[in-house]
Design a protein around this motif. Sequence first.
Motif, short mmCIF file in Angstrom:
data_model
loop_
_atom_site.label_atom_id
_atom_site.label_comp_id
_atom_site.label_asym_id
_atom_site.label_seq_id
_atom_site.Cartn_x
_atom_site.Cartn_y
_atom_site.Cartn_z
N ALA A 399 -53.29 20.37 -43.19
CA ALA A 399 -52.33 20.58 -42.30
C ALA A 399 -50.94 20.35 -43.07
O ALA A 399 -49.96 21.08 -42.53
N ALA A 400 -50.74 18.99 -43.22
CA ALA A 400 -49.58 18.64 -43.58
C ALA A 400 -48.85 19.17 -44.82
O ALA A 400 -47.83 19.62 -44.88
N ARG A 401 -49.97 19.48 -45.53
CA ARG A 401 -49.31 20.64 -46.96
C ARG A 401 -48.96 21.84 -46.78
O ARG A 401 -48.44 22.51 -47.56
N SER A 402 -49.34 22.42 -45.42
CA SER A 402 -49.17 23.84 -45.20
C SER A 402 -47.97 23.70 -44.67
O SER A 402 -47.36 24.99 -44.38
N ILE A 403 -47.27 22.90 -44.26
CA ILE A 403 -45.88 23.08 -43.53
C ILE A 403 -44.73 23.03 -44.62
O ILE A 403 -44.75 22.39 -45.58
N GLN A 404 -43.97 24.13 -44.43
CA GLN A 404 -42.84 24.27 -45.44
C GLN A 404 -41.77 23.23 -44.91
O GLN A 404 -40.72 23.51 -44.17
N TRP A 405 -41.73 22.00 -45.47
CA TRP A 405 -41.01 20.85 -45.17
C TRP A 405 -39.52 21.07 -45.56
O TRP A 405 -38.61 20.59 -44.84
N LYS A 406 -39.21 21.88 -46.45
CA LYS A 406 -37.82 21.87 -46.75
C LYS A 406 -37.04 22.77 -45.82
O LYS A 406 -35.78 22.70 -45.54
N ARG A 407 -37.66 23.37 -44.81
CA ARG A 407 -36.96 24.18 -43.82
C ARG A 407 -36.43 22.94 -42.88
O ARG A 407 -35.61 23.22 -41.94
N TYR A 408 -37.06 21.81 -42.73
CA TYR A 408 -36.47 20.84 -41.84
C TYR A 408 -35.73 19.82 -42.67
O TYR A 408 -35.37 18.60 -42.08
N GLY A 409 -35.08 20.30 -43.93
CA GLY A 409 -34.35 19.45 -44.75
C GLY A 409 -35.11 18.20 -45.22
O GLY A 409 -34.70 17.26 -45.79
N ILE A 410 -36.60 18.30 -45.36
CA ILE A 410 -37.31 17.28 -45.76
C ILE A 410 -38.08 17.73 -47.22
O ILE A 410 -38.43 18.75 -47.49
N ASP A 411 -38.13 16.81 -48.27
CA ASP A 411 -38.72 17.27 -49.51
C ASP A 411 -39.55 15.90 -49.76
O ASP A 411 -39.44 14.71 -50.06
N LEU A 412 -40.92 16.22 -49.39
CA LEU A 412 -41.91 15.03 -49.72
C LEU A 412 -42.28 14.68 -51.36
O LEU A 412 -42.69 13.64 -51.50
N ASP A 413 -41.50 15.55 -52.23
CA ASP A 413 -41.67 15.04 -53.52
C ASP A 413 -40.41 14.12 -54.10
O ASP A 413 -40.63 13.40 -55.13
N THR A 414 -39.22 14.11 -53.09
CA THR A 414 -38.14 13.18 -53.54
C THR A 414 -37.76 12.37 -52.36
O THR A 414 -36.73 11.55 -53.17
N GLN A 415 -38.39 12.52 -51.59
CA GLN A 415 -37.50 11.77 -50.08
C GLN A 415 -38.33 10.48 -49.80
O GLN A 415 -39.74 10.69 -49.83
N PRO A 416 -37.88 9.27 -49.19
CA PRO A 416 -38.68 8.31 -48.93
C PRO A 416 -39.08 8.42 -47.45
O PRO A 416 -38.71 8.27 -46.38
N VAL A 417 -40.38 9.62 -47.27
CA VAL A 417 -40.81 9.97 -45.98
C VAL A 417 -42.32 9.58 -45.80
O VAL A 417 -43.08 10.08 -46.88
N SER A 418 -42.57 9.03 -44.75
CA SER A 418 -44.09 8.82 -44.47
C SER A 418 -44.49 9.94 -43.34
O SER A 418 -43.84 9.84 -42.38
N VAL A 419 -45.64 10.30 -43.68
CA VAL A 419 -46.28 11.44 -42.50
C VAL A 419 -47.28 10.69 -42.02
O VAL A 419 -48.26 10.42 -42.63
N PHE A 420 -47.12 10.25 -40.55
CA PHE A 420 -48.26 9.46 -39.85
C PHE A 420 -49.00 10.36 -39.16
O PHE A 420 -48.65 11.06 -38.25
N VAL A 421 -50.33 10.48 -39.14
CA VAL A 421 -51.23 11.40 -38.44
C VAL A 421 -52.58 10.51 -37.81
O VAL A 421 -53.33 9.94 -38.81
N ASN A 422 -52.68 10.43 -36.70
CA ASN A 422 -54.01 9.87 -35.91
C ASN A 422 -54.73 10.71 -35.28
O ASN A 422 -53.92 11.35 -34.23
N VAL A 423 -55.80 10.93 -35.34
CA VAL A 423 -56.54 12.11 -34.58
C VAL A 423 -57.91 11.09 -33.85
O VAL A 423 -58.61 10.18 -34.67
#
Length: 541
Positions: A399-423
């Motif tokens: 699910a996380a990899r399917s989102i086009q993060w750059k549309r939100y100004g987010i780059d998971l390859d270069t930015q200090p971002v943590s994606v947290f998901v709990n089910v």
Amino acid sequence: MTETNSASVIFKEFKEHSIAEFFKKNKQMLGYSGLVHSLVTVVHEYVTNSLDACEEAGILPDISVEVRPVEEDRYLVRVRDNGPGIPKKFVGKALATILAGTKFHRYMQQRGQQGIGAAGCTMFSQITTGKPVIVRSSTGDDDGYSCKVYIDTMTNKPVVTEVANAEVPRGLEVQGEFGSVKYENSDHGVYEYLKRTALANPHAQIEFIDPNGKTNLLMRATDIIPKRPVPVKPHPLGVSVNDILELAQISESRKVSAFLMESLSRVSQGKIDEIRKIVGAEALEMAPRLLKWDDAKALVKAFKAIKWIAPDSSSISAIGEQQVKTALKNILNPEYMYVVERKPGIFAGGVPFVVEAALAYGGNSGKKVAEDAYEGNILRFANRVPLLFDSGGCAITVAARSIQWKRYGIDLDTQPVSVFVNVSSVHIPYSGVGKESIAQEDEIIEEIKLALMDAGRGIQRYIRGKERIGTEAGKYKTIMRYTKQLSKDVSALTGEDQGKIESELAALVSSHYKDILNDKGSETPEEGEAAGAQDDSGEGQ
């Protein structure tokens, strides 16, 4: 000519085997599939048992974990908690009987379910070192004791030896020696597992003594004990034909109609009337124990033809948006974060689940890969338990990899971002017995995507505001560089005092850019920390 054997000769080798013997030969199915993974699995099983026990007893967990080297690829692991303890007569069943416990038969959210975990550790210690585990426990009633426990794998029976009275504080301490394991201070190691456990369980305090003797304390971030989930009955849309037959065999009801109302949730007299119109009156008048496969199949088919109220979500206890924010502050201390909690959903027809998601930006978020270089990371959890392995096929990763993060100004390859998901769910659909990856159920993936897109929009507003501040601050500095020269020229033309002109120009420019100077050009972290409103539009994907 090929030699042939009769059935009687062939079946001389026919033997029954215990479930413990099966897992002894297939330990990788329990998560013991690599040196580092195996050590994390041991710690995971003991720590999750401690958390569940403390929460069920209404106790704020204090857990101590020690990993001490013995020799190459061999470590002693000691885990101690302040929970309710284990009564002496149950210690063998609890720690040395595969598929025995207090969880599997209850329809409610729990970290562990199968009754394999702690007993699996006992077995793993036996088959890699030949040693039993050492147990010390007390329920707080001056009944402290110590003993050694191991499994008779041929019969799946516990063997408890050297039982003695002991002065032990309330709680449980388990110590075992394990071979074919390795400690690694990495993203897949024990310390990372414990940090993520603290992240999803901010009410717990965890002490970790590493193999070098260093004590690491993960402080409790809140004194609020999570709401205990309530056992509920299965939902009609979540049961199979076989489930109906098994429930019918233990029912004491005289009629199928009463059996359905007593055994399943959301079944009222009105729903019974609707079912009667589909299957006929006779099918609901018979005794439940007389139900045959075709009868149960007809009932399940009727369930699917009726509109039902959503499953009762009181069987689920999510972390909670405020607790997620508290935990993220405590462990990651991000520059900015955005938290989303979705409404309960259902998968597999009628199994309830809840998705919580957050994006943390800056601070200790993401992963540092070099000096001043970062990349994003995905923190996966199921029922508050960290998932460190088998990430590729996990529903959260997909699910996380399917989102086009750059549309939100987010780059998971270069930015200090943590994606947290709990089910959170009564039944997490793990893709394997090792419980390290969530199966790719369409409903779960869709809920995760919606939650992350919502959080992405929150982070996007902050990043855009931050970029605007940077642009405006650049303009301010450029203009201020020219105020001295401009004031000099104006003074020459007008005869006015240059210092006075320069001071007034600086005040004028500062007034125009006052929001930049006060750092108020974007949402403040306090605003962004509030959970986002649920948005199912899918905008921005």
